[in-house]
Design a protein around this motif. Structure first.
Motif: not given
Length: 299
Positions: A131, A101, A98-99, A133-137, A81, A96
Motif C-alpha cells: 500500500q 502529497i 501514498g505515492h 504507493e496508494i493514492d494520497p488521502a 488535495l 496518507t
C-alpha cells in the motif's frame, strides 16, 4: 526489572524550531519502528508572542501516513488535495501520502492575534509494502467521534485501533494501537500484550510501570508478550502506541519514507524538479531539500 519489561528506552533529541521545541524519540539508532510508528515527536508545550505563529511551509511526503494530535492550541492544515482543515485538541488529522502529497501547517490567524499556544504529538506511520504507493488521502476525525473509555481510574481516548474493547473510526492500514491515557490520582490500568510491539510515553505528571518510574521525554518500548500494570499516585498523562511488527525495514530521509532506497532518490529528484503537486492557497513558498536532514534512518 527494566530488562524484564523493556526492549529499549529512547531518550528524545530536542530541536529548537524558533519559538518552540520538538522532542523526537523515533527514529533512533537503537530502534527505528514500534509497530507501524516510525516517527514520534512531542511538540511543545510552547506559547509564542502575539502576532507570531507556527509556519511549516509546504513540503512533500511519500509512502507514509502522518498523524497529528493536539493537547492544546490549533493548527491549520492545507495539502495538495485541496484540503483546508483546522485541528484542535482531541481530534485527529490523518494524512496518507501514498505515492506523494504536499502539505503545510500554520497557526490560524485568530490564534496568532493573542499569541498561539502549541502542545501535541505528531507521528508518522509506515504503510504496508503493498500500500505504499496508494493514492494520497486526508481524513479528519473530530474529538467527539473518538471513543472515550474508563478503566481503573484512567480515561483513555482511542485515537487509532482498539483499546479495552473500544475501536476508533480512524483508518488504519496495518494493525495499530494509539491512545491518549489520562491517569487520575491512584489510577491502576492494564497494558496488555495483544499487539506485536508497544511503547509508552509520559506526557506529563507521573506514572510507574511495574515499579519502574517513567521519565518525561522518553519512549519506553515494551518487550513482546509482556503484560504490565501502569499506576499513578499523583496523576499523569501517557501515550500508548504500537501495533503489527513490520517484516520489511523502512528507509527514512528527510520527509521521505519507503521500503526502497531508490524510491526515496526518485522523490528527491521530483521535489527538486518541481514535479509534486502544489498546495492550493499556499503555493508561493516551500521548503527546499536540506543538505543534511534532521530525520534519517540508521541502517
Amino acid at each position: 526489572m527494566q530488562s524484564d519489561l523493556f526492549d529499549v528506552t529512547l531518550r528524545a533529541s530536542t530541536h529548537d524550531l524558533g519559538g518552540f521545541k520538538v522532542h523526537r524519540t523515533l527514529p533512533a539508532k537503537e530502534r527505528m519502528m514500534v509497530g507501524p510508528f516510525l516517527f514520534f515527536d512531542q511538540m511543545g508545550p510552547a506559547r509564542l508572542g502575539a502576532g507570531d505563529g507556527i509556519d511549516v511551509r509546504p513540503h512533500p511526503h511519500i509512502n507514509l501516513a502522518t498523524v497529528t494530535y493536539l493537547f492544546d492550541g490549533a493548527i491549520g492544515h492545507r495539502d495538495s488535495l485541496g484540503t483546508a482543515q483546522r485541528i484542535e485538541p482531541g481530534a485527529v488529522n490523518l494524512m496518507t501520502a501514498g505515492h506523494g502529497i504536499v502539505h503545510s501547517e500554520r497557526s490560524p490567524g485568530d490564534e496568532r492575534a493573542h499569541g498561539p499556544v502549541l502542545s501535541g504529538i505528531q507521528t508518522w506511520l509506515a504503510l504496508p509494502d503493498a500500500q505504499e504507493e496508494i493514492d494520497p488521502a486526508f481524513e479528519h476525525v473530530p474529538a467527539p467521534a473518538l471513543p472515550m473509555i474508563e478503566a481503573g481510574g484512567a480515561t483513555a481516548r482511542v485515537i487509532m485501533g482498539e483499546l479495552w474493547g473500544a475501536r476508533a473510526p480512524t483508518t488504519t492500514y496495518a494493525g495499530t494501537i494509539y491512545a491518549d491515557v489520562r491517569l487520575a490520582p491512584g489510577a491502576v490500568v492494564p497494558i496488555d500484550a495483544a499487539a506485536d510491539e508497544r511503547a509508552l510515553y509520559l506526557v506529563e505528571g507521573e506514572a510507574v510501570l511495574e515499579g519502574v518510574p517513567l521519565q518525561p521525554l522518553t519512549l519506553y518500548v515494551l518487550k513482546p508478550g509482556v503484560a504490565a500494570t501502569l499506576r499513578s499516585e499523583g496523576g499523569g498523562r501517557a501515550m500508548l502506541c504500537g501495533g503489527d511488527a513490520f517484516a520489511t525495514p523502512r528507509h527514512v530521509w528527510w520527509n521521505f519514507v519507503s521500503s526502497r532506497r531508490d524510491r526515496i532518490e526518485e522523490a528527491k529528484r521530483a521535489w527538486r524538479a518541481g514535479e509534486f503537486a502544489r498546495v492550493p492557497g499556499d503555493a508561493q513558498e516551500w521548503i527546499p531539500i536540506p543538505a543534511v536532514p534532521k530525520t534519517v534512518s540508521y541502517p
